[in-house]
Design a protein around this motif. Structure first.
Motif, PDB file in Angstrom:
ATOM      1  N   ILE A   1       0.852  -1.190   0.000  1.00 13.65           N
ATOM      2  CA  ILE A   1       0.000   0.000   0.000  1.00 13.65           C
ATOM      3  C   ILE A   1       0.884   1.236   0.000  1.00 13.65           C
ATOM      4  O   ILE A   1       1.809   1.356   0.812  1.00 13.65           O
ATOM      5  CB  ILE A   1      -0.930   0.035   1.226  1.00 13.65           C
ATOM      6  CG1 ILE A   1      -1.826  -1.211   1.256  1.00 13.65           C
ATOM      7  CG2 ILE A   1      -1.787   1.292   1.215  1.00 13.65           C
ATOM      8  CD1 ILE A   1      -2.664  -1.320   2.520  1.00 13.65           C
ATOM      9  N   VAL A   2       0.609   2.149  -0.929  1.00 11.78           N
ATOM     10  CA  VAL A   2       1.351   3.402  -1.018  1.00 11.78           C
ATOM     11  C   VAL A   2       0.385   4.552  -0.767  1.00 11.78           C
ATOM     12  O   VAL A   2      -0.667   4.645  -1.413  1.00 11.78           O
ATOM     13  CB  VAL A   2       2.022   3.561  -2.400  1.00 11.78           C
ATOM     14  CG1 VAL A   2       2.632   4.952  -2.546  1.00 11.78           C
ATOM     15  CG2 VAL A   2       3.086   2.492  -2.596  1.00 11.78           C
ATOM     16  N   GLN A   3       0.721   5.392   0.169  1.00 12.59           N
ATOM     17  CA  GLN A   3      -0.091   6.576   0.454  1.00 12.59           C
ATOM     18  C   GLN A   3       0.458   7.776  -0.303  1.00 12.59           C
ATOM     19  O   GLN A   3       1.670   8.001  -0.323  1.00 12.59           O
ATOM     20  CB  GLN A   3      -0.083   6.876   1.947  1.00 12.59           C
ATOM     21  CG  GLN A   3      -0.884   8.133   2.307  1.00 12.59           C
ATOM     22  CD  GLN A   3      -0.999   8.306   3.803  1.00 12.59           C
ATOM     23  OE1 GLN A   3      -1.698   7.559   4.473  1.00 12.59           O
ATOM     24  NE2 GLN A   3      -0.286   9.287   4.336  1.00 12.59           N
ATOM     25  N   VAL A   4      -0.458   8.512  -0.941  1.00 16.51           N
ATOM     26  CA  VAL A   4      -0.083   9.746  -1.633  1.00 16.51           C
ATOM     27  C   VAL A   4      -0.714  10.908  -0.872  1.00 16.51           C
ATOM     28  O   VAL A   4      -1.930  10.944  -0.666  1.00 16.51           O
ATOM     29  CB  VAL A   4      -0.566   9.752  -3.093  1.00 16.51           C
ATOM     30  CG1 VAL A   4      -0.092  11.012  -3.803  1.00 16.51           C
ATOM     31  CG2 VAL A   4      -0.068   8.518  -3.830  1.00 16.51           C
ATOM     32  N   ASP A   5       0.093  11.845  -0.452  1.00 15.38           N
ATOM     33  CA  ASP A   5      -0.394  13.011   0.278  1.00 15.38           C
ATOM     34  C   ASP A   5       0.341  14.244  -0.234  1.00 15.38           C
ATOM     35  O   ASP A   5       1.544  14.371  -0.057  1.00 15.38           O
ATOM     36  CB  ASP A   5      -0.155  12.831   1.779  1.00 15.38           C
ATOM     37  CG  ASP A   5      -0.842  13.913   2.593  1.00 15.38           C
ATOM     38  OD1 ASP A   5      -1.575  14.750   2.009  1.00 15.38           O
ATOM     39  OD2 ASP A   5      -0.661  13.935   3.824  1.00 15.38           O
ATOM     40  N   ARG A   6      -0.400  15.110  -0.915  1.00 13.89           N
ATOM     41  CA  ARG A   6       0.168  16.313  -1.527  1.00 13.89           C
ATOM     42  C   ARG A   6       1.406  15.983  -2.367  1.00 13.89           C
ATOM     43  O   ARG A   6       2.434  16.643  -2.287  1.00 13.89           O
ATOM     44  CB  ARG A   6       0.487  17.363  -0.471  1.00 13.89           C
ATOM     45  CG  ARG A   6      -0.746  17.950   0.206  1.00 13.89           C
ATOM     46  CD  ARG A   6      -0.400  19.082   1.153  1.00 13.89           C
ATOM     47  NE  ARG A   6       0.228  20.212   0.459  1.00 13.89           N
ATOM     48  CZ  ARG A   6      -0.445  21.153  -0.214  1.00 13.89           C
ATOM     49  NH1 ARG A   6      -1.767  21.102  -0.292  1.00 13.89           N
ATOM     50  NH2 ARG A   6       0.208  22.153  -0.795  1.00 13.89           N
ATOM     51  N   GLY A   7       1.279  14.916  -3.161  1.00 12.94           N
ATOM     52  CA  GLY A   7       2.332  14.556  -4.094  1.00 12.94           C
ATOM     53  C   GLY A   7       3.457  13.718  -3.537  1.00 12.94           C
ATOM     54  O   GLY A   7       4.323  13.281  -4.286  1.00 12.94           O
ATOM     55  N   GLN A   8       3.448  13.462  -2.219  1.00 13.87           N
ATOM     56  CA  GLN A   8       4.505  12.671  -1.599  1.00 13.87           C
ATOM     57  C   GLN A   8       4.049  11.215  -1.439  1.00 13.87           C
ATOM     58  O   GLN A   8       2.963  10.962  -0.921  1.00 13.87           O
ATOM     59  CB  GLN A   8       4.862  13.242  -0.224  1.00 13.87           C
ATOM     60  CG  GLN A   8       5.296  14.703  -0.260  1.00 13.87           C
ATOM     61  CD  GLN A   8       6.579  14.913  -1.026  1.00 13.87           C
ATOM     62  OE1 GLN A   8       7.567  14.212  -0.819  1.00 13.87           O
ATOM     63  NE2 GLN A   8       6.570  15.878  -1.933  1.00 13.87           N
ATOM     64  N   LEU A   9       4.875  10.266  -1.887  1.00 15.52           N
ATOM     65  CA  LEU A   9       4.544   8.847  -1.809  1.00 15.52           C
ATOM     66  C   LEU A   9       5.225   8.208  -0.620  1.00 15.52           C
ATOM     67  O   LEU A   9       6.428   8.363  -0.406  1.00 15.52           O
ATOM     68  CB  LEU A   9       4.967   8.128  -3.089  1.00 15.52           C
ATOM     69  CG  LEU A   9       3.991   8.160  -4.285  1.00 15.52           C
ATOM     70  CD1 LEU A   9       3.707   9.577  -4.741  1.00 15.52           C
ATOM     71  CD2 LEU A   9       4.538   7.309  -5.428  1.00 15.52           C
ATOM     72  N   THR A  10       4.437   7.444   0.164  1.00 14.09           N
ATOM     73  CA  THR A  10       4.960   6.733   1.325  1.00 14.09           C
ATOM     74  C   THR A  10       4.437   5.308   1.325  1.00 14.09           C
ATOM     75  O   THR A  10       3.220   5.101   1.234  1.00 14.09           O
ATOM     76  CB  THR A  10       4.538   7.410   2.646  1.00 14.09           C
ATOM     77  OG1 THR A  10       4.932   8.785   2.624  1.00 14.09           O
ATOM     78  CG2 THR A  10       5.163   6.717   3.832  1.00 14.09           C
ATOM     79  N   VAL A  11       5.328   4.315   1.392  1.00 14.36           N
ATOM     80  CA  VAL A  11       4.901   2.924   1.492  1.00 14.36           C
ATOM     81  C   VAL A  11       4.484   2.645   2.928  1.00 14.36           C
ATOM     82  O   VAL A  11       5.247   2.901   3.869  1.00 14.36           O
ATOM     83  CB  VAL A  11       6.037   1.963   1.067  1.00 14.36           C
ATOM     84  CG1 VAL A  11       5.584   0.516   1.221  1.00 14.36           C
ATOM     85  CG2 VAL A  11       6.469   2.243  -0.368  1.00 14.36           C
ATOM     86  N   LEU A  12       3.261   2.139   3.116  1.00 13.34           N
ATOM     87  CA  LEU A  12       2.739   1.878   4.441  1.00 13.34           C
ATOM     88  C   LEU A  12       3.034   0.445   4.866  1.00 13.34           C
ATOM     89  O   LEU A  12       3.012  -0.468   4.042  1.00 13.34           O
ATOM     90  CB  LEU A  12       1.224   2.098   4.485  1.00 13.34           C
ATOM     91  CG  LEU A  12       0.727   3.505   4.105  1.00 13.34           C
ATOM     92  CD1 LEU A  12      -0.795   3.551   4.237  1.00 13.34           C
ATOM     93  CD2 LEU A  12       1.362   4.570   4.961  1.00 13.34           C
TER      94      LEU A  12
END
Length: 215
Positions: free
Chosen positions: A198-209
């Motif tokens: 799962i990858v979270q996108v928040d204001r263009g920033q990608l973070t693998v959860l």
């Protein structure tokens, strides 16, 4: 293998995409307007990054100072949120749209049987249900035997029972075809149920959860 390392300026922030996707299912989650659909559109060639690179199985889709690869040459299946079926075409005509005349289409019969739409092929979109439209659109996305499948909120308009059935069909197809799948969803529960990552996108920033903390 899908390899992303690109940037694209949006209205209020910059989308910064750097990740790799092998033969797995990846869920993309995040609030509305965070860049999720732009991420998919950039991979598909509907939108073009400002810089960086996009590669699939060694083929270059986009690279800075290089002409982007045309959409029709990318071998990507894309299931849009509204399914985007042609209303004047039957389900069969929609599925075969974009498949070359000389192409081997024997797999399409298997697809329609697997998705339970073989009896709907002569119907027009207005004659079938939302879940049936979703399955026809999925068959169309897979008809050209893509190397990557993108789905933009594919289950959001379905009732609970139909959503569950379509989710199961997606997992079944992935097990058979073994191609990378990337899907956008607003549901963390759906992401945890279907995805390997799962990858979270928040204001263009990608973070693998971490999967255990994603629900």
């Amino acid at each position: 293998m899908l390899e992303l390392d690109f940037r694209k300026q949006l209205k209020h922030f910059e989308l910064q995409a750097a990740l790799e996707l092998s033969s797995e299912i990846m869920a993309i989650v995040g609030p509305s307007g965070s860049g999720k659909t732009t991420l998919l559109n950039s991979i598909a060639g509907i939108a073009q990054p400002d810089s960086g690179s996009i590669r699939l199985n060694g083929r270059i889709f986009f690279e800075t100072n290089r002409k982007p690869l045309k959409i029709q040459n990318r071998r990507i299946g894309y299931l849009f949120q509204d399914y985007a079926l042609f209303p004047h075409m039957t389900a069969r005509q929609n599925i075969f749209f974009g498949v070359g005349r000389q192409a081997d289409t024997s797999h399409i019969t298997e697809l329609t049987e697997l998705l339970g739409i073989a009896e709907l092929l002569n119907n027009y979109p207005h004659q079938i249900s939302g879940g049936e439209k979703q399955r026809v659109a999925l068959a169309r996305a897979l008809a050209a035997q893509p190397e990557l499948l993108l789905l933009d909120e594919p289950f959001s308009a379905l009732d609970d029972e139909t959503r569950n059935n379509c989710q199961q069909q997606l997992v079944r197809i992935h097990r058979l075809w073994k191609i990378p799948v990337m899907f956008v969803t607003h549901s963390r529960q759906e992401a945890a149920k279907l995805a390997d990552r799962i990858v979270q996108v928040d204001r263009g920033q990608l973070t693998v959860l971490a999967m255990e903390s994603s629900i």
